[in-house]
Design an enzyme around this catalytic site. Structure first.
Site, PDB file in Angstrom:
ATOM      1  N   GLY A  56       0.817  -1.197   0.000  1.00  0.00           N
ATOM      2  CA  GLY A  56       0.000   0.000   0.000  1.00  0.00           C
ATOM      3  C   GLY A  56       0.852   1.248   0.000  1.00  0.00           C
TER       4      GLY A  56
ATOM      5  N   HIS B 244      -1.445   6.039   8.393  1.00  0.00           N
ATOM      6  CA  HIS B 244      -0.597   4.923   8.827  1.00  0.00           C
ATOM      7  C   HIS B 244       0.876   5.252   8.589  1.00  0.00           C
ATOM      8  CE1 HIS B 244       0.181   0.450   9.244  1.00  0.00           C
ATOM      9  NE2 HIS B 244       1.267   0.829   8.579  1.00  0.00           N
ATOM     10  N   GLU B 245       1.184   5.734   7.389  1.00  0.00           N
ATOM     11  CA  GLU B 245       2.589   6.033   7.071  1.00  0.00           C
ATOM     12  C   GLU B 245       3.083   7.238   7.865  1.00  0.00           C
ATOM     13  OE1 GLU B 245       3.995   3.681   5.518  1.00  0.00           O
ATOM     14  OE2 GLU B 245       2.080   2.768   5.031  1.00  0.00           O
TER      15      GLU B 245
ATOM     16  N   HIS C 253       4.121   6.192  11.224  1.00  0.00           N
ATOM     17  CA  HIS C 253       5.420   5.515  11.187  1.00  0.00           C
ATOM     18  C   HIS C 253       6.588   6.482  11.371  1.00  0.00           C
ATOM     19  CE1 HIS C 253       4.919   1.298  10.498  1.00  0.00           C
ATOM     20  NE2 HIS C 253       4.239   1.421   9.372  1.00  0.00           N
TER      21      HIS C 253
ATOM     22  N   GLU D 172       4.192  -1.876  12.879  1.00  0.00           N
ATOM     23  CA  GLU D 172       2.968  -1.994  12.085  1.00  0.00           C
ATOM     24  C   GLU D 172       1.694  -1.945  12.914  1.00  0.00           C
ATOM     25  OE1 GLU D 172       3.272  -1.445   9.178  1.00  0.00           O
ATOM     26  OE2 GLU D 172       5.328  -1.999   8.698  1.00  0.00           O
TER      27      GLU D 172
END
Length: 857
Positions: A264, A298-299, A302, A321
């Site tokens: 993704g 999400h990224e 991170h 994750e």
């Protein structure tokens, strides 16, 4: 174990010996338009703890021209073996190594991927380094705990742009010299190179400005909704910085939509790469925008979880994750101005369903997995590492309290910024802020495998008053072949009580409590109350468990599942019904009727689309084959009916158009698809745009209505990379022996296809209504996969081994053939896992088909 498969022991030994300071990497990419190889020069400075010690540096390259260690040239022919360069006679203290090599462009999505856009015939490059592929571009100590600074210098063709982790400099004579990064791991370094289109903005907060960039190929620029992407990004910046109490840790934040991406997205520090299918060329439902937003968040998460603080070794991959998944959904659901306040519904419906499936495979493993080497981790980016871990974090938040949880996270970031950690470091911080001893919790939840089942046990008197209420927890045995034993766990859950009011199921009360790690937990608080229409365990989805309904609740849910006033309890009940179908507790034909009775009332488009996928899968794999045609007819007729009944131009209309196209097979149904395609038939509000046209073309090709002339004509309308992939799927999907043979040869017998095209061909090859046509390929599959695993890269192997496994041949013969192949070939653990997971799907389908067959009697 020499070569590319680094073991944990080797990494530990190297980490004890070395402290890496800095890399300087020079790449000459001026020949990128033509492809082939490029010059890579790496200078790395590092300290050794021992005089005279020997170690190695990793490099996957066709040619090494020179390797100079502390001024002395190594014998390259002797030193460069098995993708490693031996480094003998280190000095105690500072060492310097210079490596000059020719490295290769790839078309597999690993290392430095090269893609040529058919629209402008220009090459576009990007790196993908997780897990161990920085070594395909420069010599590196390829393990996450040997952090260093990285300075990239890139020579690129005139007119191109180069983006990396550090802010983009002004080029001089087409030479791009970047400032060194902070201390980061090799796998999150990045280079994106080519004539990319760019849109720039900023994030501003408390006097600090962070430059923002969004990039894509020029051929996608007209579809790039940059303002919306920036809005989601800024919401994430606000929420994460507040919750983490730590400013965004890098100098800028670029998001680059790149072609032929295997995942993704990837969290390269300050330069996130995202699959460019997220630049939507055609109308999509809001569920697609929600999924893209979750990926963006999400990224971004991170940047803290994984980039600022990184796991020491890959057994703690979940620290990256699971935290990124949990916090991205939490942000999406609660950030002010969110477009998706029901993000936890999507999580329950999608991510947790993925986790439940993964946790019931022979390869199930603890969230904190045992990772012995790189091959282990390469197959461990799965539903447990992402979705189960995130579910358990949601459980942990309920267990320790949200404020205490984030205070612990804040302490964790401050204590370990730009360093590496283990699970104990995080748990220690959370214990300090919550006051709870988390060792037993960790052992039960993070260090064991498997899934629990929660069932209500309710007794009532003749007046409907509850006289006894308990929750029974079960720990089903782990699948055959799985390591470990099933365990009971402590659960923090809510129990929702629902009654029918004016035809709607409304929650009338909610009780939150701890379920002990024992077989039965009494709930005296509910004794003496009138029994509600529905008792829903794990309401609000606080814990991770399979939930079953008591007989009365199941009857009312079956009649009124679509009548819950809130989306989350509906999603939980839908998920329970789907799980029961997969387990053979609910016949496929009954699941179909349940979905048809409630899906028309389902307002959440993401849930609708999941139900559509699940129904098709159930009919194709879990239904009695003798009943399957009737089930397909029932479903396809319902899909056509809903297509015509849906509000014109709505997401539901588009979703039903796609669902109908997937199973249309009668002459009348195919006539409708052809009519929609050529404009002879019009459904009010339905825009048959580029992507929908391809869906129709592919189905018409798979049913024999269309052949090469029609496919070629459609490709002429859409001369893009996406069009080429769609055409590849359509060609491979044709129901002829020649089409199947050509598709098989292009994937299995040749290795020239790019990753994305190969994936498209495999998708076309496997057609559910062509079982007999592709049955002969079962033997060819088992004759080929070991050789493929030994000669192709990981991403390509995974596509082929999983995608071409004879999943549609649901029979004992398929199981026997799989077992015989395993016994005869003794495959490596990673390959064995891919095959046994696929085998488990056939075994489950056999049991479900038997249950569906029995339901007809």
């Amino acid at each position: 174990m020499p070569g590319t498969n680094l073991t944990r022991e080797e990494a530990q030994q190297r980490a004890k010996l070395l402290t890496v300071d800095a890399y300087e990497v020079e790449l000459d990419l001026t020949g990128a338009q033509e492809g082939g190889t490029y010059r890579s020069v790496t200078t790395v400075r590092f300290d050794s703890a021992e005089e005279g010690a020997e170690t190695f540096i990793d490099l996957v390259a066709p040619t090494v021209h020179e390797a100079v260690l502390n001024g002395h040239a190594l014998d390259v022919a002797a030193a460069f073996q098995d993708s490693r360069i031996a480094l003998p006679g280190l000095k105690a203290g500072r060492n310097e190594l210079r490596v000059v090599a020719d490295c290769a462009y790839t078309n597999t999505g690993e290392g430095l991927h090269r893609f040529v856009d058919p629209v402008d015939d220009q090459a576009y490059l990007y790196t993908q380094f997780e897990v161990p592929d920085a070594r395909r571009v420069f010599a590196s100590f390829e393990q996450p705990d040997l952090k260093a600074t990285f300075q990239f210098t890139v020579k690129a063709p005139a007119g191109w742009t180069v983006i990396s982790n550090s802010p983009t400099p002004e080029p001089k004579d087409d030479l791009w010299v970047f400032e060194p990064t902070p201390r980061i791991s090799t796998y999150i370094t990045a280079l994106i190179v080519g004539p990319y289109h760019a849109v720039h903005s900023t994030y501003e907060k408390d006097g600090r400005t962070v430059p923002l960039g969004i990039y894509c190929r020029p051929s996608l620029a007209e579809f790039l909704d940059a303002d919306h992407i920036f809005d989601v990004t800024r919401q994430g910046f606000d929420w994460f910085q507040e919750k983490f109490a730590y400013d965004y840790p890098f100098a800028k934040y670029d998001q680059l939509f790149v072609p032929e991406f295997n995942a993704g997205a990837m969290e390269n520090a300050g330069a996130v790469t995202i699959r460019d299918q997220y630049v939507f060329r055609s109308k999509v439902t809001d569920a697609a925008y929600e999924r893209r937003a979750e990926t963006i968040l999400h990224e971004l998460a991170h940047m803290w979880f994984g980039d600022l603080v990184t796991m020491e070794w890959w057994n703690d991959l979940w620290l990256n994750e699971s935290f990124a998944t949990f916090t991205s959904v939490a942000c999406q659901a609660s950030v002010p101005g969110t477009r998706w306040p029901n993000a936890w519904t999507t999580f329950a419906n999608a991510e947790k369903t993925w986790a439940y499936r993964q946790d019931q495979l022979p390869s199930t493993h603890p969230i904190m997995a045992e990772i012995n080497d790189l091959e282990d981790v390469l197959v461990n980016f799965d539903g447990i590492t992402y979705a189960k871990g995130a579910s358990v974090l949601k459980q942990l938040v309920a267990y320790v309290g949200q404020d205490e949880f984030f205070k612990g996270v804040q302490a964790y970031f401050k204590r370990h910024a730009f360093g590496n950690t283990r699970l104990s470091d995080l748990l220690g911080a959370l214990e300090e802020t919550s006051g709870r001893d988390l060792k037993a919790w960790s052992k039960a939840w993070l260090e064991t495998a498997g899934i629990n089942i929660l069932r209500p046990e309710i007794e009532t008197d003749e007046n409907g008053t509850i006289t006894a209420f308990a929750v029974r927890q079960e720990a089903p045995a782990l699948p055959a072949g799985a390591k470990g034993e099933a365990v009971l766990r402590p659960h923090r859950i809510a129990i929702g009580l629902y009654d029918l009011k004016d035809g709607k199921l409304v929650r009338t009360d909610r009780l939150e409590l701890d379920i002990a790690a024992a077989g039965l937990t009494d709930v005296p608080q509910l004794v003496g109350r009138t029994r509600p229409a529905v008792v829903l365990l794990n309401d609000d989805d606080l814990s991770y468990a399979k939930v079953r309904l008591d007989e009365v609740s199941l009857k009312n849910v079956t009649a009124h599942l679509g009548d819950f006033t809130e989306s989350l309890p509906r999603a939980l009940c839908w998920a329970s019904a789907w799980d029961m179908t997969r387990d053979g507790e609910l016949a496929t034909r009954d699941y179909l009727e349940l979905v048809l009775s409630g899906i028309t009332k389902e307002s959440d488009i993401g849930v609708v689309q999941s139900l559509q996928r699940q129904v098709k899968l159930a009919i194709e794999l879990y239904a009695d084959p003798a009943w399957r045609p009737a089930g397909l007819t029932r479903w396809t007729e319902a899909a056509q009916e809903q297509l015509r009944a849906a509000a014109p131009g709505s997401d539901h209309q588009l979703a039903w158009a796609r669902a109908f196209a997937e199973t249309a097979r009668t002459d009348a149904e195919l006539d409708l698809l052809a009519g929609l395609l050529d404009g002879g038939v019009v459904v009010d509000g339905l825009v048959v745009d580029t992507e929908l046209r391809w869906a129709f073309v592919q189905r018409l090709a798979a049913t024999g209505r269309f052949d090469e002339p029609e496919i070629a004509a459609e490709l002429e309308r859409d001369r893009t990379a996406a069009g080429e992939r769609h055409a590849a799927t359509a060609r491979a999907g044709r129901p002829t022996e020649a089409a199947k043979a050509a598709a098989w040869a292009s994937v299995v017998e040749d290795d020239k296809l790019a990753n994305a095209v190969q994936e498209a061909v495999i998708a076309g090859f496997v057609q559910t209504d062509q079982r007999e046509l592709i049955a002969p390929y079962t033997a060819k599959y088992f004759a080929s996969i070991k050789g493929i695993a030994e000669t192709r890269s990981h991403e390509i192997v995974q596509q082929i081994v999983v995608g071409l496994y004879p999943t549609l041949q649901v029979s004992q013969e398929t199981l026997d053939a799989t077992d015989a192949w395993i016994a005869e070939n003794d495959p490596a653990p990673a390959l064995r896992r891919l095959v046994t997971e696929s085998r488990a799907g056939v075994e489950r389908a056999l049991k479900a088909q038997a249950a569906d067959r029995a339901a007809a009697k």
